[in-house]
Motif scaffolding. Sequence first.
Motif, short mmCIF file in Angstrom:
data_model
loop_
_atom_site.label_atom_id
_atom_site.label_comp_id
_atom_site.label_asym_id
_atom_site.label_seq_id
_atom_site.Cartn_x
_atom_site.Cartn_y
_atom_site.Cartn_z
N SER A 1 0.68 -0.98 0.19
CA SER A 1 0.01 0.27 -0.24
C SER A 1 0.56 1.56 0.05
O SER A 1 -0.04 2.19 -0.43
N SER A 2 2.12 1.17 0.42
CA SER A 2 3.14 2.52 0.42
C SER A 2 4.57 2.04 1.00
O SER A 2 4.57 0.92 0.69
N GLY A 3 5.74 3.32 0.15
CA GLY A 3 6.62 2.64 0.19
C GLY A 3 7.01 2.51 1.56
O GLY A 3 8.13 1.74 1.93
N THR A 4 5.99 3.13 2.65
CA THR A 4 6.56 2.97 3.29
C THR A 4 6.51 1.77 4.16
O THR A 4 7.32 1.28 4.84
N ALA B 1 6.41 -0.92 2.87
CA ALA B 1 7.57 -1.66 2.10
C ALA B 1 8.99 -1.74 3.51
O ALA B 1 9.71 -2.64 3.59
N ILE B 2 8.81 -0.52 3.51
CA ILE B 2 10.51 0.11 4.19
C ILE B 2 10.07 -1.00 5.46
O ILE B 2 11.07 -1.67 6.54
N HIS B 3 9.27 -0.45 5.92
CA HIS B 3 8.42 -1.60 7.56
C HIS B 3 9.00 -2.75 7.88
O HIS B 3 9.02 -3.41 8.15
N LEU C 1 19.43 12.96 4.64
CA LEU C 1 18.95 13.81 3.78
C LEU C 1 17.43 13.16 3.38
O LEU C 1 18.44 12.27 1.61
N THR C 2 16.40 12.82 3.53
CA THR C 2 15.70 12.44 3.06
C THR C 2 14.62 12.39 3.93
O THR C 2 14.50 13.38 4.41
N PHE C 3 13.31 12.25 2.55
CA PHE C 3 11.85 12.64 3.81
C PHE C 3 11.57 11.60 4.63
O PHE C 3 12.28 10.29 4.96
N CYS D 1 19.77 3.19 2.95
CA CYS D 1 19.94 4.29 2.32
C CYS D 1 19.62 4.66 1.24
O CYS D 1 19.33 3.82 0.42
N VAL D 2 19.30 5.84 0.96
CA VAL D 2 18.39 6.62 0.35
C VAL D 2 19.12 6.98 -1.16
O VAL D 2 19.96 7.42 -1.06
N ASN D 3 17.81 6.96 -2.15
CA ASN D 3 18.53 7.46 -3.29
C ASN D 3 18.15 8.66 -3.26
O ASN D 3 17.00 8.38 -3.95
N GLU E 1 17.32 -1.04 0.33
CA GLU E 1 17.60 0.57 -0.30
C GLU E 1 16.81 1.15 -0.67
O GLU E 1 15.35 0.74 -0.68
N ASP E 2 16.73 2.08 -0.14
CA ASP E 2 15.13 3.04 -0.54
C ASP E 2 15.64 3.58 -1.82
O ASP E 2 15.85 4.81 -1.56
N ALA E 3 14.46 3.12 -2.53
CA ALA E 3 14.54 3.24 -4.19
C ALA E 3 13.32 3.71 -4.44
O ALA E 3 12.45 4.19 -5.40
N ALA E 4 12.57 4.96 -3.45
CA ALA E 4 11.15 5.17 -3.86
C ALA E 4 11.11 6.39 -4.54
O ALA E 4 10.47 6.05 -5.66
N GLU E 5 12.31 7.12 -5.00
CA GLU E 5 12.93 8.30 -6.00
C GLU E 5 13.24 7.77 -7.43
O GLU E 5 13.30 8.93 -7.96
N SER E 6 13.80 6.37 -7.11
CA SER E 6 14.78 6.32 -8.27
C SER E 6 14.62 5.39 -9.12
O SER E 6 14.91 4.88 -9.74
N SER F 1 8.44 3.49 -4.20
CA SER F 1 6.98 4.44 -3.96
C SER F 1 6.53 4.35 -5.22
O SER F 1 6.71 4.77 -6.05
N PHE F 2 5.18 4.66 -4.94
CA PHE F 2 4.34 4.32 -6.53
C PHE F 2 3.01 5.52 -5.74
O PHE F 2 2.20 5.61 -6.20
N ASN F 3 3.92 6.78 -5.27
CA ASN F 3 3.08 7.51 -4.30
C ASN F 3 2.55 8.70 -5.63
O ASN F 3 3.44 8.46 -6.64
C1 PLP Z 1 13.06 8.36 0.10
C2 PLP Z 1 11.28 8.16 0.42
N1 PLP Z 1 11.27 7.40 1.11
C3 PLP Z 1 10.43 6.47 1.32
C4 PLP Z 1 8.81 6.82 0.62
C5 PLP Z 1 7.85 6.87 0.80
O1 PLP Z 1 6.78 6.02 0.30
P1 PLP Z 1 5.65 6.49 0.40
O2 PLP Z 1 4.40 7.57 0.11
O3 PLP Z 1 5.26 5.25 -1.02
O4 PLP Z 1 4.88 5.56 1.37
C6 PLP Z 1 8.79 8.31 0.09
C7 PLP Z 1 8.03 9.21 -0.94
O5 PLP Z 1 6.67 9.22 -0.38
C8 PLP Z 1 10.36 8.48 -0.25
O6 PLP Z 1 9.87 9.97 -1.11
#
Ligand code: PLP
Length: 492
Positions: A168-171, A173-175, A194-196, A246-248, A272-277, A297-299
Motif C-alpha cells: 500500500s505504500s513505500g513506507t 515496504a521499509i517497515h 537527506l531524505t523524506f 540508504c536512500v537514492n 535500498e530506499d529507491a522510492a524516488e529512483s 514508492s508509487f505515491n
Molecule cells: C525517499 C522516500 N522514501 C520513502 C517514501 C515513502 O513512500 P510512500 O509515500 O509510498 O509511503 C518516499 C515518498 O513518499 C520517499 O521520497
Amino acid sequence: MIREITVILVGQQTPLRQALTALNEGGLGCVMLVDGDQRFVRVVTDGDLRRAILASDDLDQSLAGLAPVTPLTASEDTSAATARQVMNRAKVVHLPVVNADNRPVGLFHLPSMDAPILLSAPHMGQEERQLVAEAFETNWIAPVGPHVDAFEAELADLVGMDGAVALSSGTAAIHLALRLLDVGPGDTVFCSTLTFVASCNPILYQGASPVFIDSEPESWNMSPGALERGLTDSRKRGKLPKAVICVNIYGQSADYDAIGRICDAFDVPLIEDAAESLGATCGGKASGTFARFGIYSFNGNKIITTSGGGALVSNDLAALDRAKWLATQGRDPAAHYQHSEMAYNYRLSNVLAGIGLGQLRLLPARVEQRRAIFDRYRNGLHDVPGMDWMPEPNWSRSNRWLSVCTFDPDVVGLHPYAIMRQLQQHEIETRPVWKPMHMQPLFRDAPYYAHDEDHSVSDRLFLTGLCLPSGTGMVAADQDRVIAAIRKVLGA
Ligand SMILES: Cc1ncc(COP(=O)(O)O)c(C=O)c1O
C-alpha cells in the motif's frame, strides 16, 4: 494575467444597449461599473445584463437601476494564486483589481489565467483506465487479483530481481524490510539524513533508534566515509546497527560500490530506499537492486504512480513470502482466523495495481522525459550567476525525478525559501531540498555522522537547494514560464 480594462469601464448612466456593446467588444464577459469619480462600483456580467433586459424589456434604461452588490476586489499586489483562490471560493470568474483610491486598474479573468504549474503531478497514459475497468468488470476489487500478480511479475522482471511484493505504500515496504531483519527495541538503524521522513519513521515503528549519515557532494547521497566512521564507532562500542537504510535522493542512486563493500565488511544488512529512483541505474544496474531488500514508492508524486502504493523487491523469495504473509494480517494456516504474530494490512489493491501496470509500461519513456526536463532547465538558466545543478556522477544515470538546483546565497542574495515564495506568486510550485533528518525536532537526540567531521554536506544542500516543477505532464511552454519567472525573481 491582469487584463487592460479601459474599454470596459462604464458609467452609471450608460444605457443597457451601450453596456451590451461594450461587453461584446471587451470579450471578457463583463464590464465594470464606475461612479462619476471613476471609482469602482461593481462588476456587471453578461448574466446581469440579460436579467435586466428580461425584467424590463427596455434597452434604453440605465445601469443605475441594477441592484447593488457587495463588491469583490483585489489590490494591485494580489498574486495570481490568491486571486484564483478568491474566485474559486466566491464561484466567480472575474476579480477586478483596484488601486488605493478604489479605481479599477485591472482584472483577473479566470478562464484566461495560466494554469498553476505543480511540482510533480501524476501523469496517466492510455492503458491505465482500461486496466482499472478490467478490474471492475471481473470484480477483482480486492487486495489480491490478477493485476497484483502481473504488476509484481513485471516489476521484478523490469528491475531484474527474483521477486516483488506490491504494497500500500513505500513506507510499508521499509517497515516490512525492518521487520524481516528482526529490528526491534534497543536496536539502532543507520539511515541517510537527506531524505523524506518516511525513510526513517519505520525505525521508530519498530521501537529502534536511528543514527543519521550525511551525504557526499558527488551524488548528494549517503557518504561512504561517514558511514564507515559510524560503523567503526559502533563496533568499538560493541553494538553494530541492525540495518543500514540508504536512500537514492531525487532519482539518483547512491554509490553502492562503496556502500555495499562497507556494509559487507561490517556484516550489516542493507536496505535500498529507491522510492524516488525507479528507472535510474548505478553502474548500468537498476536502482533498487543493490541491497538485500529494495523498496519503491508509487505515491502520486513519483515518476510512476498507483495513486498510492509501494513495493518490496528481493532475491530472497522466502523472505518475500513472509513479507506477503505479514502484509495480510499474518494468518496462520487455519480456516478459523488464527494469529500467532502481530502483522499488518499492507497489500496493494488489485484496482490500483491496474493503474500501476499501465504506468510501469511507460517507465522508460518517463525517465527520458524527466531527463529532458532537467536538461531544458539547465540550458535555459545556464548563465544565471550563482545557480548550479544536482550533479550526476559518471557511474550514475538518474531518472531526474525532480530537477534540483542550488543557489549560492553569497551571489544570489536570496534563500531558496524566498525564491519559492516568489515563484508561488506566479502559481509555480517549488520546494526546498529535504530538511535533513538530523535537523528535525523529531530526531533531535539521534546521533549524526557528517561527511567530514567539521563539514555537513546535507546542511548546505538544505540551505541552498530548490526542487523545480518536474512533472512529465508539463509542456515546453510551462517550463519556459518557470525559466522566465526564475529569471525575473533573480533579476537575471
Ligand atoms: C525517499 C522516500 N522514501 C520513502 C517514501 C515513502 O513512500 P510512500 O509515500 O509510498 O509511503 C518516499 C515518498 O513518499 C520517499 O521520497
